[in-house]
Scaffold this motif. Structure first.
Motif, PDB file in Angstrom:
ATOM      1  N   TYR A  20       0.801  -1.228   0.000  1.00 50.28           N
ATOM      2  CA  TYR A  20       0.000   0.000   0.000  1.00 50.28           C
ATOM      3  C   TYR A  20       0.835   1.281   0.000  1.00 50.28           C
ATOM      4  CZ  TYR A  20      -3.811   3.196   0.682  1.00 50.28           C
ATOM      5  OH  TYR A  20      -4.698   4.226   0.505  1.00 50.28           O
ATOM      6  N   PRO A  21       1.835   1.415   0.875  1.00 51.14           N
ATOM      7  CA  PRO A  21       2.601   2.667   0.886  1.00 51.14           C
ATOM      8  C   PRO A  21       3.430   2.896  -0.381  1.00 51.14           C
ATOM      9  CG  PRO A  21       3.033   1.375   2.879  1.00 51.14           C
ATOM     10  CD  PRO A  21       2.236   0.512   1.956  1.00 51.14           C
ATOM     11  N   THR A  22       3.657   1.848  -1.155  1.00 52.18           N
ATOM     12  CA  THR A  22       4.496   1.979  -2.346  1.00 52.18           C
ATOM     13  C   THR A  22       3.700   2.176  -3.635  1.00 52.18           C
ATOM     14  OG1 THR A  22       4.586  -0.410  -2.751  1.00 52.18           O
ATOM     15  CG2 THR A  22       6.276   0.517  -1.280  1.00 52.18           C
ATOM     16  N   ILE A  23       2.384   2.204  -3.555  1.00 50.14           N
ATOM     17  CA  ILE A  23       1.563   2.286  -4.768  1.00 50.14           C
ATOM     18  C   ILE A  23       1.917   3.492  -5.642  1.00 50.14           C
ATOM     19  CG2 ILE A  23      -0.803   2.677  -5.595  1.00 50.14           C
ATOM     20  CD1 ILE A  23      -1.717   0.604  -3.519  1.00 50.14           C
ATOM     21  N   PRO A  24       2.077   4.700  -5.112  1.00 51.23           N
ATOM     22  CA  PRO A  24       2.423   5.815  -6.007  1.00 51.23           C
ATOM     23  C   PRO A  24       3.738   5.594  -6.765  1.00 51.23           C
ATOM     24  CG  PRO A  24       1.623   6.662  -3.913  1.00 51.23           C
ATOM     25  CD  PRO A  24       1.801   5.176  -3.744  1.00 51.23           C
ATOM     26  N   LEU A  25       4.747   5.097  -6.090  1.00 53.19           N
ATOM     27  CA  LEU A  25       6.022   4.831  -6.750  1.00 53.19           C
ATOM     28  C   LEU A  25       5.877   3.709  -7.779  1.00 53.19           C
ATOM     29  CD1 LEU A  25       9.062   5.125  -7.146  1.00 53.19           C
ATOM     30  CD2 LEU A  25       9.369   3.573  -5.211  1.00 53.19           C
ATOM     31  N   LEU A  26       5.189   2.635  -7.408  1.00 53.97           N
ATOM     32  CA  LEU A  26       4.985   1.527  -8.341  1.00 53.97           C
ATOM     33  C   LEU A  26       4.250   1.998  -9.589  1.00 53.97           C
ATOM     34  CD1 LEU A  26       4.021  -1.321  -5.871  1.00 53.97           C
ATOM     35  CD2 LEU A  26       6.161  -1.100  -7.157  1.00 53.97           C
ATOM     36  N   TYR A  27       3.218   2.809  -9.391  1.00 58.99           N
ATOM     37  CA  TYR A  27       2.463   3.320 -10.533  1.00 58.99           C
ATOM     38  C   TYR A  27       3.390   4.093 -11.476  1.00 58.99           C
ATOM     39  CZ  TYR A  27      -0.579   6.077 -13.443  1.00 58.99           C
ATOM     40  OH  TYR A  27      -1.171   6.672 -14.538  1.00 58.99           O
ATOM     41  N   THR A  28       4.218   4.963 -10.919  1.00 62.62           N
ATOM     42  CA  THR A  28       5.142   5.750 -11.741  1.00 62.62           C
ATOM     43  C   THR A  28       6.088   4.840 -12.513  1.00 62.62           C
ATOM     44  OG1 THR A  28       5.010   7.622 -10.217  1.00 62.62           O
ATOM     45  CG2 THR A  28       6.926   7.539 -11.678  1.00 62.62           C
ATOM     46  N   LEU A  29       6.658   3.868 -11.830  1.00 66.71           N
ATOM     47  CA  LEU A  29       7.573   2.929 -12.493  1.00 66.71           C
ATOM     48  C   LEU A  29       6.862   2.140 -13.587  1.00 66.71           C
ATOM     49  CD1 LEU A  29       9.476   1.572  -9.370  1.00 66.71           C
ATOM     50  CD2 LEU A  29      10.371   3.132 -11.120  1.00 66.71           C
ATOM     51  N   PHE A  30       5.674   1.625 -13.266  1.00 69.06           N
ATOM     52  CA  PHE A  30       4.922   0.823 -14.232  1.00 69.06           C
ATOM     53  C   PHE A  30       4.499   1.658 -15.429  1.00 69.06           C
ATOM     54  CE2 PHE A  30       3.248  -2.174 -10.630  1.00 69.06           C
ATOM     55  CZ  PHE A  30       4.529  -2.644 -10.426  1.00 69.06           C
ATOM     56  N   LYS A  31       4.087   2.898 -15.195  1.00 72.16           N
ATOM     57  CA  LYS A  31       3.657   3.792 -16.270  1.00 72.16           C
ATOM     58  C   LYS A  31       4.834   4.116 -17.185  1.00 72.16           C
ATOM     59  CE  LYS A  31       0.360   6.205 -18.132  1.00 72.16           C
ATOM     60  NZ  LYS A  31      -0.747   5.502 -18.770  1.00 72.16           N
ATOM     61  N   GLU A  32       5.978   4.458 -16.569  1.00 73.06           N
ATOM     62  CA  GLU A  32       7.168   4.779 -17.362  1.00 73.06           C
ATOM     63  C   GLU A  32       7.652   3.575 -18.162  1.00 73.06           C
ATOM     64  OE1 GLU A  32      10.071   6.587 -14.787  1.00 73.06           O
ATOM     65  OE2 GLU A  32       8.821   8.364 -14.499  1.00 73.06           O
ATOM     66  N   ALA A  33       7.390   2.372 -17.669  1.00 72.97           N
ATOM     67  CA  ALA A  33       7.773   1.155 -18.384  1.00 72.97           C
ATOM     68  C   ALA A  33       6.792   0.815 -19.506  1.00 72.97           C
ATOM     69  CB  ALA A  33       7.868  -0.020 -17.408  1.00 72.97           C
ATOM     70  N   GLY A  34       5.668   1.532 -19.566  1.00 70.50           N
ATOM     71  CA  GLY A  34       4.688   1.300 -20.616  1.00 70.50           C
ATOM     72  C   GLY A  34       3.778   0.113 -20.380  1.00 70.50           C
ATOM     73  N   LEU A  35       3.675  -0.330 -19.129  1.00 75.00           N
ATOM     74  CA  LEU A  35       2.818  -1.479 -18.827  1.00 75.00           C
ATOM     75  C   LEU A  35       1.348  -1.144 -19.058  1.00 75.00           C
ATOM     76  CD1 LEU A  35       4.519  -2.782 -15.579  1.00 75.00           C
ATOM     77  CD2 LEU A  35       4.676  -3.752 -17.876  1.00 75.00           C
ATOM     78  N   LYS A  36       0.631  -2.104 -19.590  1.00 78.56           N
ATOM     79  CA  LYS A  36      -0.814  -1.944 -19.820  1.00 78.56           C
ATOM     80  C   LYS A  36      -1.638  -2.733 -18.811  1.00 78.56           C
ATOM     81  CE  LYS A  36      -0.168   0.592 -23.420  1.00 78.56           C
ATOM     82  NZ  LYS A  36      -0.235   2.029 -23.239  1.00 78.56           N
ATOM     83  N   LYS A  37      -1.080  -3.833 -18.306  1.00 74.91           N
ATOM     84  CA  LYS A  37      -1.789  -4.670 -17.335  1.00 74.91           C
ATOM     85  C   LYS A  37      -0.852  -5.009 -16.189  1.00 74.91           C
ATOM     86  CE  LYS A  37      -4.490  -7.219 -20.830  1.00 74.91           C
ATOM     87  NZ  LYS A  37      -5.676  -6.419 -20.795  1.00 74.91           N
ATOM     88  N   VAL A  38      -1.362  -4.872 -14.968  1.00 75.44           N
ATOM     89  CA  VAL A  38      -0.646  -5.335 -13.788  1.00 75.44           C
ATOM     90  C   VAL A  38      -1.529  -6.416 -13.186  1.00 75.44           C
ATOM     91  CG1 VAL A  38       0.396  -4.722 -11.589  1.00 75.44           C
ATOM     92  CG2 VAL A  38       0.375  -3.047 -13.457  1.00 75.44           C
ATOM     93  N   ILE A  39      -0.975  -7.622 -13.095  1.00 76.03           N
ATOM     94  CA  ILE A  39      -1.742  -8.794 -12.664  1.00 76.03           C
ATOM     95  C   ILE A  39      -1.213  -9.247 -11.313  1.00 76.03           C
ATOM     96  CG2 ILE A  39      -2.422 -11.152 -13.261  1.00 76.03           C
ATOM     97  CD1 ILE A  39      -1.684 -10.280 -16.248  1.00 76.03           C
ATOM     98  N   PHE A  64      -4.699  -0.823  -6.372  1.00 71.75           N
ATOM     99  CA  PHE A  64      -3.994  -0.287  -7.530  1.00 71.75           C
ATOM    100  C   PHE A  64      -4.976   0.271  -8.554  1.00 71.75           C
ATOM    101  CE2 PHE A  64      -0.854  -0.240 -11.008  1.00 71.75           C
ATOM    102  CZ  PHE A  64       0.186   0.389 -10.344  1.00 71.75           C
ATOM    103  N   ALA A  65      -6.120  -0.379  -8.728  1.00 73.09           N
ATOM    104  CA  ALA A  65      -7.159   0.135  -9.632  1.00 73.09           C
ATOM    105  C   ALA A  65      -7.656   1.499  -9.145  1.00 73.09           C
ATOM    106  CB  ALA A  65      -8.310  -0.857  -9.739  1.00 73.09           C
ATOM    107  N   ASP A  66      -7.814   1.643  -7.837  1.00 70.63           N
ATOM    108  CA  ASP A  66      -8.227   2.934  -7.284  1.00 70.63           C
ATOM    109  C   ASP A  66      -7.210   4.017  -7.645  1.00 70.63           C
ATOM    110  OD1 ASP A  66     -10.417   1.689  -6.102  1.00 70.63           O
ATOM    111  OD2 ASP A  66      -9.563   1.728  -4.064  1.00 70.63           O
ATOM    112  N   TYR A  67      -5.937   3.695  -7.494  1.00 74.45           N
ATOM    113  CA  TYR A  67      -4.890   4.675  -7.778  1.00 74.45           C
ATOM    114  C   TYR A  67      -4.865   5.024  -9.268  1.00 74.45           C
ATOM    115  CZ  TYR A  67      -0.683   7.393  -7.274  1.00 74.45           C
ATOM    116  OH  TYR A  67       0.207   8.433  -7.270  1.00 74.45           O
ATOM    117  N   ILE A  68      -4.998   4.017 -10.114  1.00 79.30           N
ATOM    118  CA  ILE A  68      -5.038   4.253 -11.558  1.00 79.30           C
ATOM    119  C   ILE A  68      -6.189   5.200 -11.894  1.00 79.30           C
ATOM    120  CG2 ILE A  68      -5.539   3.167 -13.792  1.00 79.30           C
ATOM    121  CD1 ILE A  68      -4.043   0.666 -12.742  1.00 79.30           C
ATOM    122  N   ALA A  69      -7.364   4.928 -11.335  1.00 79.21           N
ATOM    123  CA  ALA A  69      -8.538   5.769 -11.582  1.00 79.21           C
ATOM    124  C   ALA A  69      -8.306   7.191 -11.082  1.00 79.21           C
ATOM    125  CB  ALA A  69      -9.773   5.158 -10.915  1.00 79.21           C
ATOM    126  N   ASP A  70      -7.688   7.337  -9.910  1.00 78.63           N
ATOM    127  CA  ASP A  70      -7.412   8.661  -9.361  1.00 78.63           C
ATOM    128  C   ASP A  70      -6.465   9.463 -10.247  1.00 78.63           C
ATOM    129  OD1 ASP A  70      -9.047   7.972  -7.240  1.00 78.63           O
ATOM    130  OD2 ASP A  70      -7.393   7.637  -5.827  1.00 78.63           O
TER     131      ASP A  70
END
Length: 157
Positions: free
Chosen positions: A75-94, A111-117
């Motif tokens: 949970y505390p790492t979601i913003p950082l993970l999102y940034t890393l995943f977005k910069e990597a061009g990921l379309k799906k996180v499973i 993670f879906a909540d964060y993506i939506a936000d």
């Protein structure tokens, strides 16, 4: 009343964090993940990422290409993970755990909540239906796509 009766059970680790807005997040079937793994255009780390959320019960192997990120630290790492995943061009996180009924669903929901936000309409957060247990027990073609597979961990007694 005994002293054990009066002792309160500790709260589960996830109680420290808000519940996902959608308690039943989007899911993906193992057959669909299998196809993505076999399809040369959707290689792990390019279009999708598998995240194994197990910690103490991390045994018996993992799906090839997965990263291990214990749910308790997510949970505390979601913003950082999102940034890393977005910069990597990921379309799906499973996300998956043993059955994907607890940690897998919770992680996919958070993670879906964060993506939506973020207003992101390109990335998806999905829980793997039936988790690693369903994968490991689905037969030889699935087992072939596991790393460090240990048959003894999956034998039902």
């Amino acid at each position: 009343m005994t002293s054990t009766d009066s002792a309160a059970k500790p709260a589960p680790w996830h109680a420290a964090y808000p519940a996902p807005r959608n308690p039943i997040p989007a899911t993906i079937r193992r057959e669909d993940v299998f196809f993505m793994m076999k399809d040369g255009t959707s290689t792990a780390g390019k279009k999708y990422l598998l995240v194994d959320l197990r910690r103490n019960d991390h045994e018996g192997g993992t799906i090839r290409g997965s990263i291990n990120l214990p749910a308790q630290s997510l949970y505390p790492t979601i913003p950082l993970l999102y940034t890393l995943f977005k910069e990597a061009g990921l379309k799906k996180v499973i996300w998956y755990c043993s059955s994907s009924k607890g940690r897998g669903n919770r992680a996919a929901g958070w993670f879906a909540d964060y993506i939506a936000d973020q207003g992101d309409t390109e990335m998806e957060s999905l829980a793997l239906l039936e988790g690693i247990s369903g994968w490991a027990n689905a037969g030889g073609e699935y087992v072939e796509l596991m790393e460090e597979y240990d048959e003894k961990a999956w034998v039902k007694t």
